[in-house]
Scaffold this active site. Structure first.
Site, PDB file in Angstrom:
ATOM      1  N   ASP A  15       0.777  -1.254   0.214  1.00  0.00           N
ATOM      2  CA  ASP A  15      -0.404  -0.158  -0.297  1.00  0.00           C
ATOM      3  C   ASP A  15       0.914   1.302  -0.093  1.00  0.00           C
ATOM      4  OD1 ASP A  15      -2.661   2.090   0.673  1.00  0.00           O
ATOM      5  OD2 ASP A  15      -0.847   2.023   2.509  1.00  0.00           O
ATOM      6  N   ALA A  16       0.368   2.462  -0.813  1.00  0.00           N
ATOM      7  CA  ALA A  16       1.069   3.753  -0.819  1.00  0.00           C
ATOM      8  C   ALA A  16       0.803   4.467   0.443  1.00  0.00           C
ATOM      9  CB  ALA A  16       0.963   4.362  -2.055  1.00  0.00           C
ATOM     10  N   TYR A  17       0.263   4.782   1.056  1.00  0.00           N
ATOM     11  CA  TYR A  17      -0.485   5.976   2.557  1.00  0.00           C
ATOM     12  C   TYR A  17      -0.101   5.226   3.139  1.00  0.00           C
ATOM     13  CZ  TYR A  17      -1.107   8.721  -2.417  1.00  0.00           C
ATOM     14  OH  TYR A  17      -1.090   8.684  -3.573  1.00  0.00           O
ATOM     15  N   ARG A  46      -7.608  12.635   6.850  1.00  0.00           N
ATOM     16  CA  ARG A  46      -7.589  11.210   6.172  1.00  0.00           C
ATOM     17  C   ARG A  46      -8.303  10.049   6.918  1.00  0.00           C
ATOM     18  NH1 ARG A  46      -5.166   7.133   3.257  1.00  0.00           N
ATOM     19  NH2 ARG A  46      -4.621   5.369   4.332  1.00  0.00           N
ATOM     20  N   SER A 122      -2.315   0.781  -4.681  1.00  0.00           N
ATOM     21  CA  SER A 122      -2.805   2.087  -3.917  1.00  0.00           C
ATOM     22  C   SER A 122      -3.904   2.959  -4.361  1.00  0.00           C
ATOM     23  CB  SER A 122      -1.435   2.980  -4.071  1.00  0.00           C
ATOM     24  OG  SER A 122      -2.037   4.134  -3.016  1.00  0.00           O
ATOM     25  N   ASN A 123      -5.057   3.193  -4.242  1.00  0.00           N
ATOM     26  CA  ASN A 123      -5.717   4.421  -3.867  1.00  0.00           C
ATOM     27  C   ASN A 123      -5.696   5.111  -4.891  1.00  0.00           C
ATOM     28  OD1 ASN A 123      -7.867   2.525  -2.558  1.00  0.00           O
ATOM     29  ND2 ASN A 123      -8.607   3.456  -0.871  1.00  0.00           N
TER      30      ASN A 123
END
Length: 229
Positions: A15-17, A46, A122-123
């Site tokens: 995942d990224a964030y 967030r 990622s989203n």
């Protein structure tokens, strides 16, 4: 819950964030303007950002992550009584150059040296991910950067995790998936991936289908769990 190494891992997907990139660094970069609101803005922004992805997925009303991120920021700023167009633009711009967590570059190098494939799932929209990956100089350490835009729906829909299987051409069980988001970790597990939950924020375990195979507090613990130490 760190435990024994996982078996049969051929690729590590992240995942990224919140996992590779510190989403709090955007508001932190505006602490001079936000002052005492800095931490509260990070939390509101967030939380609403994630809620909007879930609600849009449930409603079948997809919009890319840049729009969702902007909508969530507008909600957070209004909640805090902040009306400052220049500050909004500054915050959004900083979201394209988020800080990486300090262990990320060396861990990715270690995984690559060990012969494992690496990817982001990622989203984030492709332009957002391209900006943050290149800004952090991680592009040479990743075999693929995958966005939910190719699935047309946000996590935790199974179509998103299938993107990694299709792109890497390996079974889900040969993928170690890493996320700092408990709900994301559980969903990837339910999909069939091996999962290392990077529980940076001390979250409680979820009551959802699936369960992470391992739990760590930092990605620095990952190489030993996938045979790359």
């Amino acid at each position: 819950m760190s435990g024994e190494p996982l078996r049969g891992v051929r690729a590590c997907v992240f995942d990224a964030y919140g996992t590779l990139f510190d989403f709090a660094s955007a508001a932190e970069g505006c602490r001079d303007a936000l002052g005492e609101h800095t931490n509260r803005l990070t939390s509101l922004w967030r939380d609403k950002q994630l809620q909007y992805t879930w609600l849009r997925a449930a409603a079948g009303r997809h919009a890319d992550f840049w729009q969702v991120t902007g909508d969530a920021l507008d909600f957070a700023l209004e909640t805090l009584g902040i009306d400052d167009a220049a500050l909004r633009e500054r915050l959004m711009r900083l979201y394209l150059s988020l800080d990486t967590f300090p262990e990320v570059p060396p861990v990715l190098r270690q995984l690559k040296t060990a012969g494992l494939r690496t990817a982001i799932l990622s989203n984030g929209s492709p332009p957002m991910l391209d900006a943050v990956v290149k800004g952090a100089k991680l592009d040479g350490l990743l075999d693929a950067v995958l966005s939910v835009e190719d699935a047309g729906v946000y996590k935790p829909h199974p179509k998103v995790y299938q993107l990694a299987v299709d792109r890497l051409g390996i079974p889900a069980k040969a993928i170690a998936f890493q996320s700092s988001n408990g709900w994301d970790a559980y969903a990837a597990s339910a999909f069939g991936m091996q999962v290392v939950w990077c529980n940076r924020y001390g979250q409680r375990r979820e009551r959802l289908p699936g369960a992470p195979d391992r739990e760590v507090r930092s990605l620095a613990e990952l190489p030993a769990l996938v045979g790359a130490s």
